[in-house]
Enzyme design. Structure first.
Site, PDB file in Angstrom:
ATOM      1  N   SER A   1       6.819   3.196   4.319  1.00 49.68           N
ATOM      2  CA  SER A   1       5.658   2.273   4.204  1.00 49.68           C
ATOM      3  C   SER A   1       5.997   1.859   1.872  1.00 49.68           C
ATOM      4  O   SER A   1       5.880   1.145   1.738  1.00 49.68           O
ATOM      5  CB  SER A   1       4.957   2.651   3.488  1.00 49.68           C
ATOM      6  OG  SER A   1       4.364   3.886   3.343  1.00 49.68           O
TER       7      SER A   1
ATOM      8  N   HIS B   1      -0.016   6.044  -2.167  1.00 52.63           N
ATOM      9  CA  HIS B   1       0.795   4.661  -2.573  1.00 52.63           C
ATOM     10  C   HIS B   1       0.484   4.381  -3.866  1.00 52.63           C
ATOM     11  O   HIS B   1      -0.930   4.716  -4.552  1.00 52.63           O
ATOM     12  CB  HIS B   1       0.922   3.740  -1.499  1.00 52.63           C
ATOM     13  CG  HIS B   1       1.071   3.861  -0.175  1.00 52.63           C
ATOM     14  ND1 HIS B   1       0.534   4.049   0.903  1.00 52.63           N
ATOM     15  CD2 HIS B   1       2.736   3.965   0.027  1.00 52.63           C
ATOM     16  CE1 HIS B   1       1.307   4.306   2.377  1.00 52.63           C
ATOM     17  NE2 HIS B   1       2.249   4.321   1.432  1.00 52.63           N
TER      18      HIS B   1
ATOM     19  N   ASP C   1      -4.081   3.786  -2.766  1.00 53.88           N
ATOM     20  CA  ASP C   1      -4.706   5.099  -1.615  1.00 53.88           C
ATOM     21  C   ASP C   1      -4.759   6.088  -1.785  1.00 53.88           C
ATOM     22  O   ASP C   1      -4.908   7.124  -0.217  1.00 53.88           O
ATOM     23  CB  ASP C   1      -4.157   4.142  -0.256  1.00 53.88           C
ATOM     24  CG  ASP C   1      -2.693   4.225  -0.116  1.00 53.88           C
ATOM     25  OD1 ASP C   1      -1.934   5.225  -1.362  1.00 53.88           O
ATOM     26  OD2 ASP C   1      -2.109   3.382   0.409  1.00 53.88           O
TER      27      ASP C   1
END
Length: 348
Positions: A42, A322, A319
């Site tokens: 991600s 990240h 979050d």
């Protein structure tokens, strides 16, 4: 390190933004990259996971790509025209196949697309554009290959599922070998410039500061990061750098460079106040709820009722897992300045 889909921007997206800016124009001129091929999780995914699983919470706000940045097209976007390369990264991906993780008692809850499957996608794509090996080598000679960050999720899943530090450490050689094999494969396709990225200081992230919170002040360093967790990242990164040295000897025609995400993040923490980040929120998630770090592992960002902060540009963590766009921008600048001189662009 990336267990769930990334923040408003990815490191890769910010790198593209910076490479397009006047101050980094010399990088493009001297390297003459005509394409980028990305493997990873991600930290780099620009839309593969949400096409694999449209129902994922990360396919809706507040997880959204900000306007104004042109991202590398994800492989699973069937309407894409891959004029500048392809992004094979998938949020939640692991370096080890999910079957290998399962044998070690670790479940991969986000995706079954590991590094090996991304390499299969890459092979399929190159077979579609290349006539033969020589043609592929010619087409890829001016491309930049990014291998990772990948492997962080192998750690993340193991640690959050209750594996001990020693058990996680024992998995590291397998993870490093999977990455080393991936680099060998992309160089075999014709890659001449490869960046292999290491892991972040996971002991500085809200997810780990919450899950492994300690009353022992000696467990924390001067940045209030958990030392034992950061030592796991250091162990991983040292083995990865050793593997890169071996690859340089085995594949002397390729420039293989280490992407030092660990020190990029630590440099950011050290300069956070002077860079304008809110000091009381340096290790708090912008999008989250509860606890000392505004993070709850069972009620994360994207869960109904969880709000994002009004000032993400003053936060490092988006979050809890990240980083924010502002944080990634600083790290991307730091990384470009250190990676570029090692790519041998001026020599070609």
């Amino acid at each position: 390190m990336a267990t769930w889909l990334g923040s408003q921007e990815t490191v890769l997206g910010i790198v593209f933004l910076l490479l397009s800016s006047p101050c980094f124009a010399n990088v493009l001129r001297s390297c003459r990259f005509d394409a980028v091929y990305q493997l990873g999780d991600s930290i780099s995914d620009t839309g593969n996971l949400i096409r694999e699983d449209p129902s994922t919470p990360f396919a809706r706000l507040p997880y959204a790509l900000s306007a104004g940045i042109s991202f590398l097209e994800p492989y699973l976007n069937r309407n894409a025209v891959f004029t500048r390369g392809v992004n094979f990264a998938v949020a939640g991906a692991t370096a080890l196949p999910v079957e290998v993780l399962a044998k070690n008692g670790v479940l991969a809850p986000v995706t079954n697309t590991s590094l090996s499957r991304q390499l299969d996608w890459m092979s399929t794509y190159f077979n579609s554009i290349c006539l033969n090996n020589e043609d592929c080598a010619k087409k890829l000679e001016k491309a930049l290959f990014m291998v990772g960050e990948i492997g962080g999720n192998d750690y993340n899943y193991a640690l959050t599922e209750g594996k001990s530090f020693d058990e996680v450490r024992s998995m590291t050689p397998l993870i490093i070998q999977a990455i080393k094999d991936a680099v060998t494969k992309v160089v075999g396709y014709g890659a001449t410039r490869v960046v292999v990225s290491g892991n972040f200081p996971i002991g500085c992230l809200p997810i780990y500061l919450t899950v492994f919170q300690s009353n022992d002040s000696n467990a924390y360093d001067e940045h209030h990061c958990l030392k034992d967790l950061n030592n796991l990242s250091i162990h991983y990164n040292n083995l990865l750098k050793q593997a890169i040295e071996e690859l340089r000897n085995e594949l002397p025609k390729a420039n293989i460079v280490y992407g030092d995400y660990y020190n990029a993040y630590m440099k950011l923490l050290g300069k956070a106040e002077s860079l304008g980040f809110e000091t009381k929120s340096i290790q708090k998630a912008c999008c989250g709820t509860g606890g000392d770090y505004n993070f709850n592992i069972v009620k994360m960002c994207g869960t109904p009722g969880v709000q994002s902060c009004p000032n993400p540009h003053q936060h490092i963590s988006w979050d809890g897992v990240h980083s924010t766009q502002s944080a990634y921008k600083f790290m991307a600048k730091w990384l470009i300045r250190r990676i570029y001189p090692q790519l041998g662009c001026g020599a070609s």
